[in-house]
Design a protein around this motif. Sequence first.
Motif, PDB file in Angstrom:
ATOM      1  N   ALA A   6      36.687 -74.472 -23.060  1.00  0.00           N
ATOM      2  CA  ALA A   6      36.378 -75.729 -23.753  1.00  0.00           C
ATOM      3  C   ALA A   6      35.497 -75.382 -24.931  1.00  0.00           C
ATOM      4  CB  ALA A   6      35.656 -76.686 -22.810  1.00  0.00           C
ATOM      5  N   ARG A   8      33.503 -76.812 -28.731  1.00  0.00           N
ATOM      6  CA  ARG A   8      33.122 -77.872 -29.658  1.00  0.00           C
ATOM      7  C   ARG A   8      32.306 -77.245 -30.778  1.00  0.00           C
ATOM      8  NH1 ARG A   8      27.737 -80.612 -29.688  1.00  0.00           N
ATOM      9  NH2 ARG A   8      26.360 -79.376 -28.387  1.00  0.00           N
ATOM     10  N   TYR A  58      16.734 -77.465 -20.455  1.00  0.00           N
ATOM     11  CA  TYR A  58      18.173 -77.324 -20.736  1.00  0.00           C
ATOM     12  C   TYR A  58      18.489 -77.557 -22.215  1.00  0.00           C
ATOM     13  CZ  TYR A  58      23.024 -76.892 -19.379  1.00  0.00           C
ATOM     14  OH  TYR A  58      24.302 -76.415 -19.216  1.00  0.00           O
ATOM     15  N   ARG A  59      17.999 -78.651 -22.715  1.00  0.00           N
ATOM     16  CA  ARG A  59      18.334 -79.003 -24.100  1.00  0.00           C
ATOM     17  C   ARG A  59      17.652 -78.069 -25.098  1.00  0.00           C
ATOM     18  NH1 ARG A  59      22.942 -81.685 -25.313  1.00  0.00           N
ATOM     19  NH2 ARG A  59      22.642 -82.972 -27.148  1.00  0.00           N
ATOM     20  N   LEU A  62      19.834 -75.037 -25.297  1.00  0.00           N
ATOM     21  CA  LEU A  62      21.021 -75.297 -26.111  1.00  0.00           C
ATOM     22  C   LEU A  62      20.663 -75.204 -27.596  1.00  0.00           C
ATOM     23  CD1 LEU A  62      23.804 -77.840 -25.701  1.00  0.00           C
ATOM     24  CD2 LEU A  62      22.321 -78.182 -27.653  1.00  0.00           C
ATOM     25  N   ASN A  85      26.606 -75.113 -12.464  1.00  0.00           N
ATOM     26  CA  ASN A  85      28.059 -75.269 -12.311  1.00  0.00           C
ATOM     27  C   ASN A  85      28.760 -73.982 -11.896  1.00  0.00           C
ATOM     28  OD1 ASN A  85      28.512 -78.078 -13.034  1.00  0.00           O
ATOM     29  ND2 ASN A  85      27.802 -77.530 -15.072  1.00  0.00           N
ATOM     30  N   GLY A 262      11.377 -88.452 -18.739  1.00  0.00           N
ATOM     31  CA  GLY A 262      11.723 -88.758 -20.114  1.00  0.00           C
ATOM     32  C   GLY A 262      12.318 -87.551 -20.816  1.00  0.00           C
TER      33      GLY A 262
ATOM     34  N   PHE B  14      35.746 -80.807 -23.326  1.00  0.00           N
ATOM     35  CA  PHE B  14      34.958 -81.743 -24.125  1.00  0.00           C
ATOM     36  C   PHE B  14      35.818 -82.965 -24.399  1.00  0.00           C
ATOM     37  CE2 PHE B  14      32.566 -77.865 -25.053  1.00  0.00           C
ATOM     38  CZ  PHE B  14      31.268 -78.324 -24.900  1.00  0.00           C
ATOM     39  N   ASP B  21      31.034 -85.322 -28.683  1.00  0.00           N
ATOM     40  CA  ASP B  21      31.773 -84.461 -27.763  1.00  0.00           C
ATOM     41  C   ASP B  21      31.043 -84.481 -26.423  1.00  0.00           C
ATOM     42  OD1 ASP B  21      33.824 -83.428 -29.493  1.00  0.00           O
ATOM     43  OD2 ASP B  21      32.249 -82.289 -30.508  1.00  0.00           O
ATOM     44  N   PHE B  23      30.639 -83.262 -22.663  1.00  0.00           N
ATOM     45  CA  PHE B  23      31.029 -82.133 -21.817  1.00  0.00           C
ATOM     46  C   PHE B  23      31.356 -82.624 -20.409  1.00  0.00           C
ATOM     47  CE2 PHE B  23      29.863 -78.782 -18.733  1.00  0.00           C
ATOM     48  CZ  PHE B  23      30.900 -77.907 -19.047  1.00  0.00           C
ATOM     49  N   ASN B  46      17.694 -90.701 -17.565  1.00  0.00           N
ATOM     50  CA  ASN B  46      16.507 -89.833 -17.646  1.00  0.00           C
ATOM     51  C   ASN B  46      16.852 -88.406 -18.051  1.00  0.00           C
ATOM     52  OD1 ASN B  46      13.753 -89.693 -17.594  1.00  0.00           O
ATOM     53  ND2 ASN B  46      13.629 -88.985 -15.490  1.00  0.00           N
ATOM     54  N   TRP B  47      17.863 -88.245 -18.874  1.00  0.00           N
ATOM     55  CA  TRP B  47      18.182 -86.955 -19.496  1.00  0.00           C
ATOM     56  C   TRP B  47      18.475 -85.860 -18.472  1.00  0.00           C
ATOM     57  CZ3 TRP B  47      14.623 -90.419 -21.303  1.00  0.00           C
ATOM     58  CH2 TRP B  47      14.887 -90.954 -22.566  1.00  0.00           C
ATOM     59  N   ILE B  51      24.876 -81.919 -13.114  1.00  0.00           N
ATOM     60  CA  ILE B  51      24.746 -80.988 -11.987  1.00  0.00           C
ATOM     61  C   ILE B  51      24.052 -81.679 -10.819  1.00  0.00           C
ATOM     62  CG2 ILE B  51      23.685 -78.823 -11.221  1.00  0.00           C
ATOM     63  CD1 ILE B  51      23.935 -77.962 -14.263  1.00  0.00           C
ATOM     64  N   ARG B  73      33.002 -84.860 -13.443  1.00  0.00           N
ATOM     65  CA  ARG B  73      31.573 -85.095 -13.680  1.00  0.00           C
ATOM     66  C   ARG B  73      31.322 -84.750 -15.133  1.00  0.00           C
ATOM     67  NH1 ARG B  73      32.107 -80.195 -10.854  1.00  0.00           N
ATOM     68  NH2 ARG B  73      30.977 -78.407 -11.725  1.00  0.00           N
ATOM     69  N   GLY B  78      24.065 -86.576 -25.616  1.00  0.00           N
ATOM     70  CA  GLY B  78      22.682 -86.151 -25.854  1.00  0.00           C
ATOM     71  C   GLY B  78      22.056 -85.408 -24.696  1.00  0.00           C
ATOM     72  N   VAL B  79      22.856 -85.082 -23.692  1.00  0.00           N
ATOM     73  CA  VAL B  79      22.317 -84.435 -22.483  1.00  0.00           C
ATOM     74  C   VAL B  79      23.154 -83.196 -22.160  1.00  0.00           C
ATOM     75  CG1 VAL B  79      22.005 -84.717 -19.989  1.00  0.00           C
ATOM     76  CG2 VAL B  79      21.426 -86.581 -21.535  1.00  0.00           C
ATOM     77  N   GLY B  80      22.525 -82.190 -21.575  1.00  0.00           N
ATOM     78  CA  GLY B  80      23.249 -80.999 -21.136  1.00  0.00           C
ATOM     79  C   GLY B  80      24.031 -80.383 -22.283  1.00  0.00           C
ATOM     80  N   GLU B  81      25.320 -80.178 -22.063  1.00  0.00           N
ATOM     81  CA  GLU B  81      26.151 -79.530 -23.075  1.00  0.00           C
ATOM     82  C   GLU B  81      26.792 -80.518 -24.041  1.00  0.00           C
ATOM     83  OE1 GLU B  81      26.245 -76.377 -23.500  1.00  0.00           O
ATOM     84  OE2 GLU B  81      25.168 -75.841 -21.658  1.00  0.00           O
ATOM     85  N   SER B  82      26.580 -81.803 -23.812  1.00  0.00           N
ATOM     86  CA  SER B  82      27.242 -82.795 -24.660  1.00  0.00           C
ATOM     87  C   SER B  82      26.588 -82.890 -26.031  1.00  0.00           C
ATOM     88  CB  SER B  82      27.204 -84.177 -23.993  1.00  0.00           C
ATOM     89  OG  SER B  82      28.070 -84.190 -22.883  1.00  0.00           O
ATOM     90  N   GLY B  83      27.372 -83.342 -27.002  1.00  0.00           N
ATOM     91  CA  GLY B  83      26.824 -83.566 -28.331  1.00  0.00           C
ATOM     92  C   GLY B  83      26.115 -84.900 -28.415  1.00  0.00           C
ATOM     93  N   GLY B  84      25.575 -85.168 -29.579  1.00  0.00           N
ATOM     94  CA  GLY B  84      24.891 -86.437 -29.807  1.00  0.00           C
ATOM     95  C   GLY B  84      23.439 -86.396 -29.364  1.00  0.00           C
ATOM     96  N   THR B  86      20.285 -88.953 -27.425  1.00  0.00           N
ATOM     97  CA  THR B  86      19.981 -90.182 -26.684  1.00  0.00           C
ATOM     98  C   THR B  86      18.473 -90.380 -26.686  1.00  0.00           C
ATOM     99  OG1 THR B  86      21.920 -90.035 -25.261  1.00  0.00           O
ATOM    100  CG2 THR B  86      20.060 -91.300 -24.419  1.00  0.00           C
TER     101      THR B  86
END
Lengths: 281, 295
Positions: A6, A8, A58-59, A62, A85, A262, B14, B21, B23, B46-47, B51, B73, B78-84, B86
């Motif tokens: 995958a 992006r 985590y963020r 990234l 995962n 938060g 994605f 995008d 994830f 709560n971000w 998992i 899942r 805006g969290v983990g591997e996703s874009g954007g 939050t």
Amino acid sequence: MRGELAARVDESSGVRDEVRFVGPPGDRLITVLSRALATPVGGTLVCSPMGNDFVRVYRHELRLGHALAARGWSTLRFHYRGTGNSDGVEADVDYDSLVGDVLAAGGAVQEHAGVGVDLLVGTRLSGLVAAAASGPLRASRLVLVDPPLDGRSYFREAWRAEKVQTITTDAASSDPAGELRDAGQTMVFGITVHRRLHDSVVHRRLEDEVTGERLQILWVQLVEHDTTKREAEILDAWAAAGHDVTVVRLPRPQAWWTPPEGRESIGEALSDTIATWAAGP
Amino acid sequence: MTTAVTSDHEVPMFLRSAGNDIFAIHTRAVDDRRRGEGIVLLQGGNWVTSIGRNRMWVDMARELAADGYDVIRFDYRGVGESGGTTKLYRLDSPFVDDVAAAAGALRAAGCERLVLVGTCFGARAALAAARIEGVAAVALFSTPIFDREMERLATRSVGTLARRKLRIRSLRSLVDPKRWSLLTRIVKKKARQAVRRVRGGSGAPTDDVDVSPQFLKQIQAAVDGGVRVLLAYGNADEYWRDFVRTREGRLGRILDRAGPQVEVREMPGFLHGLHTAAAQDAVLAELARWSVSAS
């Protein structure tokens, strides 16, 4: 399903992230490769912390991957087996399996980015793990973010944090250390800690874990304080071993072990500091 | 004997949602048990990533896949591997686009019937998405029925609020100007309730005037659409007390009319936040009991 990829492109940095599972069937690691924007200057392996600390950063990790990739470092993040995962069982995780996973992830950097691992980044317990893998991976640079000075203090923090929680929330008192001893596992802020991991880590000391030779080491401390006696001992030991150590203090106090409340508070300063240091001579 | 499901059955992907995008990981059903039904797992806000504590959602996806379900899942935007990004989780606007993208991926994989399983913010997302094509059931754990903290606290008695505020941690939090602002608003709201009571209106904390209109509308829509609903709470959670307190109003009437289509479950102890292994196991067991099968 093997080999599924995958991908992006991050809008703000332009960096391409590739997510794939690597390793033998049933025993694979999930990896995220942030490809260098230009011809790579080298490979980076980011070793994430465990439990709630993993969620907390985590963020940030990234963002670190993108910052390093933007400076020419192909950067791989991964989840240890038995965590996140990836495949595997949490109860089987011990120090050796963690180091083994770092080495396996290093192989993935070579396979998918075409470069070796020059830079290792380890946060919290993974600072020790990354240090232990620095020799076999022939890394030349090592970044340690708030590593515990030894295994014992790492778990002592957990027991203390859990006890403080029981006091402030009127919950029943707990004895995580005793529970771990008697039952083989205990719970710290919703995260299970297994005796296997504990016993394999508790006697380790940060200064002893560095296996690489003549490393450039960046030690990032997130609390402003004077150098302690123990820290001075570690710095002396590393200097005697020929390592070139830089200590940076970025006051971003983290309530390690606890779930984040938060948005993550580590901020961009940490990823910028590491990426800037990595770009140095 | 069930087949142990590992990442060999998983496909990372994605998904496009609202310009981001997202994830996701699709855990494919074990071939010889495949039901043609899909499940979307929705964690709290709560971000946190998909998992979950102690990899709860990873284990759940793999267990359900071993039982013949296709499961997705995903990390919210805006969290983990996703874009954007939050900045805020709004319970009255809970990322339905993200859920729709995941549901679309399951439909594209051949799943004709879908079940949405969520906790807290994820439960509100599941409920808000209950009318998406193919959704036959929603399992909602620790569902907040107010959209904002102020509305929830305003249903508490003055004595309860006073006791909460007199705790050391709460007193310390009052140093924060935002907390002062919140407290001021609650006090004003309590005063208005008192005035209503004096004038002969109900004004009592049990009325449903503050229950999220979105929540009521969405649960009504789910019922009208024939969607099965499980509402499960830990009886030590504040959200359970909110639910009980407001059940005498319009919410109760909706549930009564729905009959067995909506099942309410009171589970022992704390569930919200899934802070303990017991809570994590309880959710898995409850899902198995309720039968996630939409058929």
